[in-house]
Scaffold this motif. Sequence first.
Motif, PDB file in Angstrom:
ATOM      1  N   ARG A 292       0.877  -1.187   0.000  1.00 25.39           N
ATOM      2  CA  ARG A 292       0.000   0.000   0.000  1.00 25.39           C
ATOM      3  C   ARG A 292       0.908   1.229   0.000  1.00 25.39           C
ATOM      4  O   ARG A 292       1.349   1.701   1.038  1.00 25.39           O
ATOM      5  CB  ARG A 292      -0.926   0.011   1.200  1.00 25.39           C
ATOM      6  N   ARG A 293       1.180   1.707  -1.182  1.00 30.66           N
ATOM      7  CA  ARG A 293       2.077   2.853  -1.321  1.00 30.66           C
ATOM      8  C   ARG A 293       1.278   4.139  -1.421  1.00 30.66           C
ATOM      9  O   ARG A 293       0.191   4.174  -2.000  1.00 30.66           O
ATOM     10  CB  ARG A 293       2.959   2.704  -2.561  1.00 30.66           C
ATOM     11  N   GLY A 294       1.872   5.192  -0.868  1.00 26.75           N
ATOM     12  CA  GLY A 294       1.253   6.499  -1.009  1.00 26.75           C
ATOM     13  C   GLY A 294       1.241   6.940  -2.463  1.00 26.75           C
ATOM     14  O   GLY A 294       2.123   6.589  -3.247  1.00 26.75           O
ATOM     15  N   TRP A 295       0.233   7.724  -2.824  1.00 27.08           N
ATOM     16  CA  TRP A 295       0.064   8.162  -4.210  1.00 27.08           C
ATOM     17  C   TRP A 295      -0.377   9.614  -4.227  1.00 27.08           C
ATOM     18  O   TRP A 295      -1.327   9.997  -3.540  1.00 27.08           O
ATOM     19  CB  TRP A 295      -0.961   7.277  -4.909  1.00 27.08           C
ATOM     20  N   LEU A 296       0.340  10.420  -5.002  1.00 25.10           N
ATOM     21  CA  LEU A 296       0.039  11.843  -5.094  1.00 25.10           C
ATOM     22  C   LEU A 296      -0.756  12.172  -6.347  1.00 25.10           C
ATOM     23  O   LEU A 296      -1.568  13.097  -6.345  1.00 25.10           O
ATOM     24  CB  LEU A 296       1.351  12.647  -5.067  1.00 25.10           C
ATOM     25  N   GLY A 297      -0.530  11.441  -7.425  1.00 20.94           N
ATOM     26  CA  GLY A 297      -1.286  11.681  -8.645  1.00 20.94           C
ATOM     27  C   GLY A 297      -0.723  12.785  -9.504  1.00 20.94           C
ATOM     28  O   GLY A 297      -1.474  13.659  -9.969  1.00 20.94           O
ATOM     29  N   VAL A 298       0.595  12.759  -9.725  1.00 17.06           N
ATOM     30  CA  VAL A 298       1.225  13.753 -10.589  1.00 17.06           C
ATOM     31  C   VAL A 298       2.195  13.057 -11.541  1.00 17.06           C
ATOM     32  O   VAL A 298       2.731  11.999 -11.234  1.00 17.06           O
ATOM     33  CB  VAL A 298       1.995  14.832  -9.796  1.00 17.06           C
ATOM     34  N   LYS A 299       2.404  13.672 -12.692  1.00 14.44           N
ATOM     35  CA  LYS A 299       3.510  13.325 -13.573  1.00 14.44           C
ATOM     36  C   LYS A 299       4.573  14.391 -13.371  1.00 14.44           C
ATOM     37  O   LYS A 299       4.253  15.577 -13.257  1.00 14.44           O
ATOM     38  CB  LYS A 299       3.060  13.282 -15.031  1.00 14.44           C
ATOM     39  N   ILE A 300       5.830  13.966 -13.328  1.00 12.19           N
ATOM     40  CA  ILE A 300       6.888  14.913 -12.988  1.00 12.19           C
ATOM     41  C   ILE A 300       8.020  14.837 -14.000  1.00 12.19           C
ATOM     42  O   ILE A 300       8.149  13.869 -14.743  1.00 12.19           O
ATOM     43  CB  ILE A 300       7.453  14.635 -11.573  1.00 12.19           C
ATOM     44  N   GLN A 301       8.844  15.865 -14.014  1.00 10.73           N
ATOM     45  CA  GLN A 301      10.049  15.878 -14.830  1.00 10.73           C
ATOM     46  C   GLN A 301      11.150  16.591 -14.060  1.00 10.73           C
ATOM     47  O   GLN A 301      10.904  17.300 -13.076  1.00 10.73           O
ATOM     48  CB  GLN A 301       9.814  16.552 -16.177  1.00 10.73           C
ATOM     49  N   LYS A 343       9.680  20.270  -1.235  1.00  9.41           N
ATOM     50  CA  LYS A 343       9.662  19.420  -0.044  1.00  9.41           C
ATOM     51  C   LYS A 343       8.358  18.642  -0.012  1.00  9.41           C
ATOM     52  O   LYS A 343       7.307  19.153  -0.407  1.00  9.41           O
ATOM     53  CB  LYS A 343       9.779  20.247   1.244  1.00  9.41           C
ATOM     54  N   PHE A 344       8.462  17.404   0.444  1.00  7.86           N
ATOM     55  CA  PHE A 344       7.269  16.580   0.622  1.00  7.86           C
ATOM     56  C   PHE A 344       7.344  15.926   1.990  1.00  7.86           C
ATOM     57  O   PHE A 344       8.318  15.233   2.299  1.00  7.86           O
ATOM     58  CB  PHE A 344       7.162  15.514  -0.467  1.00  7.86           C
ATOM     59  N   ASP A 345       6.342  16.171   2.806  1.00  5.98           N
ATOM     60  CA  ASP A 345       6.299  15.611   4.170  1.00  5.98           C
ATOM     61  C   ASP A 345       7.576  15.958   4.931  1.00  5.98           C
ATOM     62  O   ASP A 345       8.178  15.104   5.601  1.00  5.98           O
ATOM     63  CB  ASP A 345       6.098  14.106   4.103  1.00  5.98           C
ATOM     64  N   ASN A 346       8.011  17.217   4.796  1.00  7.66           N
ATOM     65  CA  ASN A 346       9.183  17.768   5.488  1.00  7.66           C
ATOM     66  C   ASN A 346      10.503  17.152   5.037  1.00  7.66           C
ATOM     67  O   ASN A 346      11.530  17.315   5.715  1.00  7.66           O
ATOM     68  CB  ASN A 346       9.040  17.608   7.013  1.00  7.66           C
ATOM     69  N   ASN A 354      13.807  11.405  -6.437  1.00 15.63           N
ATOM     70  CA  ASN A 354      13.615  11.256  -4.997  1.00 15.63           C
ATOM     71  C   ASN A 354      12.137  11.220  -4.624  1.00 15.63           C
ATOM     72  O   ASN A 354      11.745  10.561  -3.655  1.00 15.63           O
ATOM     73  CB  ASN A 354      14.279  12.401  -4.237  1.00 15.63           C
ATOM     74  N   LEU A 355      11.312  11.961  -5.384  1.00 17.32           N
ATOM     75  CA  LEU A 355       9.914  12.144  -4.991  1.00 17.32           C
ATOM     76  C   LEU A 355       9.109  10.844  -4.957  1.00 17.32           C
ATOM     77  O   LEU A 355       8.394  10.601  -3.967  1.00 17.32           O
ATOM     78  CB  LEU A 355       9.247  13.176  -5.897  1.00 17.32           C
ATOM     79  N   PRO A 356       9.151   9.975  -5.996  1.00 18.46           N
ATOM     80  CA  PRO A 356       8.338   8.754  -5.917  1.00 18.46           C
ATOM     81  C   PRO A 356       8.632   7.901  -4.691  1.00 18.46           C
ATOM     82  O   PRO A 356       7.707   7.333  -4.091  1.00 18.46           O
ATOM     83  CB  PRO A 356       8.701   8.010  -7.217  1.00 18.46           C
ATOM     84  N   ARG A 357       9.898   7.816  -4.292  1.00 19.47           N
ATOM     85  CA  ARG A 357      10.240   7.006  -3.119  1.00 19.47           C
ATOM     86  C   ARG A 357       9.681   7.631  -1.844  1.00 19.47           C
ATOM     87  O   ARG A 357       9.175   6.928  -0.972  1.00 19.47           O
ATOM     88  CB  ARG A 357      11.757   6.855  -3.004  1.00 19.47           C
ATOM     89  N   ILE A 358       9.798   8.961  -1.721  1.00 16.96           N
ATOM     90  CA  ILE A 358       9.304   9.628  -0.519  1.00 16.96           C
ATOM     91  C   ILE A 358       7.792   9.490  -0.418  1.00 16.96           C
ATOM     92  O   ILE A 358       7.242   9.204   0.650  1.00 16.96           O
ATOM     93  CB  ILE A 358       9.717  11.111  -0.526  1.00 16.96           C
ATOM     94  N   VAL A 359       7.100   9.685  -1.536  1.00 16.09           N
ATOM     95  CA  VAL A 359       5.644   9.570  -1.542  1.00 16.09           C
ATOM     96  C   VAL A 359       5.226   8.135  -1.239  1.00 16.09           C
ATOM     97  O   VAL A 359       4.289   7.891  -0.468  1.00 16.09           O
ATOM     98  CB  VAL A 359       5.071  10.024  -2.900  1.00 16.09           C
ATOM     99  N   ALA A 360       5.911   7.152  -1.835  1.00 17.39           N
ATOM    100  CA  ALA A 360       5.546   5.752  -1.640  1.00 17.39           C
ATOM    101  C   ALA A 360       5.678   5.330  -0.182  1.00 17.39           C
ATOM    102  O   ALA A 360       4.891   4.506   0.305  1.00 17.39           O
ATOM    103  CB  ALA A 360       6.419   4.864  -2.522  1.00 17.39           C
ATOM    104  N   ASP A 361       6.650   5.885   0.525  1.00 14.88           N
ATOM    105  CA  ASP A 361       6.878   5.503   1.920  1.00 14.88           C
ATOM    106  C   ASP A 361       5.929   6.197   2.887  1.00 14.88           C
ATOM    107  O   ASP A 361       5.845   5.815   4.054  1.00 14.88           O
ATOM    108  CB  ASP A 361       8.325   5.822   2.324  1.00 14.88           C
TER     109      ASP A 361
END
Length: 518
Positions: A292-301, A343-346, A354-361
């Motif tokens: 159950r991974r966190g999901w933000l719903g964005v495409k990034i570059q 920054k995501f979740d501080n 880096n963002l997909p891993r931080i969001v997933a955790d």
Amino acid sequence: MRPFRSTVARAALLGVSFALVSPLPLAPAFPRAVARSAPDSFADLAARLLPAVVNVSSTQTITAKAGSPGAGPEMPIFPPGSPFEQFFKDFLNRNRQGQGGPGGGGGGDQPRPERRAQSLGSGFIIDQSGLVVTNNHVIEGADEISVILQDNTTLKAQVVGRDESGDIALLKVKADKPLPTVPFGDSSQSRVGDWVLAIGNPFGLGGTVTAGIVSARGRDIHQGQYDDFIQTDASINRGNSGGPLFNMDGQVIGINTAIFSPSGGSIGIGFSIPSNMAKNTVAQLRQYGHPRRGWLGVKIQQVTPDIAESLGLKDASGAMVAGVTDGGPADKAKLRNGDIILKFDNQDVKEMHNLPRIVADAQVGEEVPVVIWRDGKEVTVQTTLAERPNDTQLASADATKPVDTTKPTDISGLGLKVAPVSSDLKDKFSLQDGQKGVVITDVSPNTPAAERGLKPGDVIMEVQQGEVASPADVQKQVDAARGADRKFVLMLIQREGGVQYVPLSLSNVPAGKDKQPG
């Protein structure tokens, strides 16, 4: 040799001499690097850990028709004109005919007998009741899975849960007694240069111990969006997959997953999934049967220096939002295209990956702060994470009425011509109904647009993070960026491969005078 005591003494030993006219400034004092000595032996540690490391054997039933891929032995690759080429061709033809292949009595379309394919890997026990962790690719597609203990006891295993994206699987075996276990450690505390042990089942040889060090951390080997591998020079080979990487306290700090090898054997470059990532996934597999991974719903570059300059951002860091999924957490939090997530979740988002891993955790359902760069300043928004869906293709375009056809317009200084979306241009460039933006109809060579790979048929959706619906909108934003002394103007471009932000260089050409190739 004793250390040199002075510059003069060193020069004398080299056969030259000179006199110092004035004292030289002292070199800055650096902390002395002290390395701990290697253990006299790893034997006691290995003896304690080996009972909890297992061999994982999986079998798969394969049925193929004659003449189909995988139906039998294939022709080896030989140099052109090799005498072995015809020899093997004749051999394979006779083999196929004898088994009902072309020209045989059995008929080429008859199914061939089922055969069993076996794969071997490694794993480790984390709970006395019989929970075993391994790689997903070790058991993928398996009909039967067996776990072999150090004393050669073979136990049938069932899959508790699998994580295909993270390549982790959790198995369950039934034993008549409590099984030996090993604990997860804190992989964030492992440092480059620390000693490690790898234990596994290389080439099916059974419990094998190898030693090495942590060679690097945070490796992205392009196996998936969650890559954050520990690199080690402890010998890892085929069959080690799913086995543990231990620190000197006997804690699992990684799951050995991949190697870099031109030959298929160990050359001292192995990769392990960090335990801090693995233990979160294992806990979810144990509770839910799936991650159950966190999901933000964005495409990034990636944020490039050119993009950063065009938006007034000091450093080229963060992840740029290039698409927002309708109804997703980011959409509900009012994130929009062109926002740069800092920054995501501080936690700092230094680079895009880096963002997909931080969001997933992050915890599903948790409200977290997101710091973004928007309109030249930092803005903080709150978003509540959802669970990542299986199908990530959720975005859809809103239907809008196309603008009437007008004559293409030159955009000064950029080397491109644009026109509103029309039925003719939709047919010419295979654009979708309801297409928003302005269509590029021509690109001049040796211009900023050509240098960035823009081409006719690309659609400009935004300029400087502002939506555009006409050539006049594009020109207005370009002139405004030039008037603000920007070196680049940022455009959101839609093409067959998706959407992407593209920075175009703003030359010193005055507005209204297009740069010509010369």
